[in-house]
Enzyme design. Structure first.
Site, PDB file in Angstrom:
ATOM      1  N   HIS A 454       0.805  -1.222   0.000  1.00  0.00           N
ATOM      2  CA  HIS A 454       0.000   0.000   0.000  1.00  0.00           C
ATOM      3  C   HIS A 454       0.838   1.271   0.000  1.00  0.00           C
ATOM      4  CE1 HIS A 454      -3.473  -2.421   2.083  1.00  0.00           C
ATOM      5  NE2 HIS A 454      -3.381  -2.682   0.798  1.00  0.00           N
ATOM      6  N   PRO A 455       1.828   1.438  -0.875  1.00  0.00           N
ATOM      7  CA  PRO A 455       2.593   2.691  -0.879  1.00  0.00           C
ATOM      8  C   PRO A 455       1.743   3.866  -1.362  1.00  0.00           C
ATOM      9  CG  PRO A 455       3.190   1.349  -2.782  1.00  0.00           C
ATOM     10  CD  PRO A 455       2.288   0.512  -1.931  1.00  0.00           C
TER      11      PRO A 455
END
Length: 520
Positions: A454-455
């Protein structure tokens, strides 16, 4: 060669597919969607439980981080989707928007929770339960319950209730303290990606051109305005109105820097002449770091047998069975202390031993209670080495992050030790070696923690002059250029990032066309 369009969108991921559909709905404009990967034509994309088979293949960018000193010097593998649909084609299909405090906490005009909620609901086509009218019901993106949940998943939810967590009637309300079976982006038992929802219905339009296997090299900027995109094959896609970057938290800042938009000193050091000095490009990187407890299962009922011929037949002919599992079948959102304003840890239950991204399968039946750090205080950076991208998440550089993860692992152990699950729980399962004390759990985190994929945050949106994009997603200092993907998020949400990526695409479409314009 040079071809001209009104809009050129770079990246056919969650937000890019939304934009391609919404902008091309106007027959008077022409739209090009550029995707470095190929079509989403592999069977494992359709099979919900098959996503791990896509890792480290041509459907994956297969990124690796810089060494992480706080994680024993390890380089972490970061899979990202490289196909039509982007990461929505290889994720675990969890639809978790986050909570009211996430979006109100952005403190950006036009992006508070009440502002963005209609865009979530515009996207959603809820199938089944919709208690309290939480979900939209007529959007293109199907949100459903799992067709064949594992029997252990119900026991996990009972275990959560046993340790004091409330059972949620619906996951995606404005608050989400408690536990729930996972709502998933599936339709009749198969994955329903952003490409399925948005791109396929739009591809019949004559004014939409979808280019696969074409990688953008830089945005062309002349006299302070974006005029097109130069591809690595030398072709130029000219943009009469706008260039929109939807290449994600890695790709969008990378392209900006390659185009001369970023920290001027860093750009010169890497042989790139600055066009606009925007020091925050690539900074503010945030990601959900994940650890977990993996234990054996005393009964042969887990997903360890999912890949049998019988289960493949069930999926192909009936769209039921273990292969319809998204693996992360239930979730719980918890606060590790009364001082937390919202849940700071997520527990994700997998009725399977899930380690090393599923790339190695421990022998035997097992289960995993994953522990996710929802609001990290650590901040990393995307930067350049020449023209190559460097990824440094700076995991655990904020002391509170490790403390919260250790506390979350303690809650996971409470679940495993509950009377609901106890009859099914076997000994610790490789690679988990049975850490239990705070010191042991801290060691376990440093040894084996991984990304939850989930960057966000690397092209921060804000009303302040230091932000990369303004509240209308316009890149500061360059006319005709926007960023529309999760890289614009000032703070990561307490959920999963596919849902806000789609919301950002929907909101961006209105901003571009003037339907949702924010006024200074």
């Amino acid at each position: 060669m040079s071809t001209e369009y009104d809009y050129v969108i770079v990246g056919a991921g969650s937000a890019g597919c939304v934009l391609a559909n919404r902008l091309s709905a106007d027959p008077e404009v022409s739209v090009a969607l550029v995707e470095a990967g190929g079509p989403d034509d592999k069977l494992e994309i359709r099979i919900p439980a098959g996503f791990k088979k896509l890792f480290k293949t041509p459907y994956d960018w297969d990124f690796t981080t810089e060494k992480q000193p706080e994680l024993n010097g390890r380089r972490l593998y970061w899979p990202r989707g490289r196909m039509l649909g982007g990461s929505s084609g290889l994720n675990a299909q969890i639809w978790a928007r986050g909570v009211r405090a996430d979006y109100d906490g952005w403190e950006v005009p036009g992006w508070a929770y009440d502002d963005v909620l209609p865009y979530f609901q515009r996207a959603e086509h809820r199938i089944g339960s919709n208690a309290g009218g939480v979900y939209g019901t007529s959007g293109p993106l199907h949100i459903s319950e799992l067709r064949s949940p594992n029997p252990l998943t119900g026991l996990f939810l009972r275990a959560c209730e046993e340790i004091g967590l409330a059972r949620l009637p619906e996951l995606n309300g404005p608050e989400q303290d408690g536990c729930s079976q996972t709502p998933v982006t599936q339709y009749r038992g198969r994955r329903w990606s952003a490409a399925d929802a948005y791109l396929r219905p739009a591809r019949r339009r004559a004014n939409l051109t979808v280019l696969t296997g074409v990688q953008a090299g830089r945005v062309l900027i002349a006299d302070g305005r974006a005029i097109g995109v130069e591809c690595l094959d030398g072709d130029v896609l000219a943009a009469r109105r706008e260039v929109i970057l939807s290449a994600g938290a890695i790709g969008s800042p990378h392209l900006l820097m390659l185009s001369g938009v970023g920290d001027a000193a860093d750009l010169r050091a890497n042989g790139i002449e600055p066009v606009t000095d925007l020091p925050e490009v690539g900074r503010n990187l945030q990601d959900h770091l994940s650890s977990g407890v993996i234990v054996g299962c005393t009964r042969e009922i887990t997903l360890a047998s999912a890949e049998s011929l019988a289960n493949l037949a069930r999926f192909l002919f009936r769209r039921t069975g273990m292969l319809t599992s998204n693996v992360g079948e239930a979730v719980a959102f918890v606060r590790t202390s009364a001082d937390e304003p919202a849940p700071d840890i997520e527990l994700v239950f997998a009725p399977a031993p899930f380690a090393d991204h599923g790339l190695t399968d421990p022998p035997g039946h097992g289960m995993t209670v994953g522990v996710i750090l929802l609001r990290p205080e650590s901040r990393g950076r995307i930067s350049l080495s020449g023209r190559d991208v460097l990824i440094d998440p700076c995991y655990l550089t904020a002391e509170a992050d490790l403390r919260r993860l250790v506390a979350g692992l303690g809650r996971a152990l409470e679940v495993v030790d509950s009377s609901a699950l106890r009859p099914y729980v076997g000994p610790p399962m490789t690679p988990y070696w049975g850490a239990r004390t705070p010191a042991e759990l801290a060691r376990w985190v440093r040894e084996r923690a991984e990304t939850l994929y989930h960057p966000v945050g690397t092209c921060r949106m804000g009303a302040d002059d230091a932000s990369v994009v303004d509240p209308e997603l316009r890149v500061r200092g360059v006319a005709g250029l926007r960023v529309a993907d999760v890289s614009i998020m000032p703070l990561i949400n307490r959920g999963h990032t596919h849902a806000p990526a789609v919301m950002i695409g929907e909101r961006a479409a209105d901003l571009i066309t003037g339907a949702g314009e924010w006024q200074d």
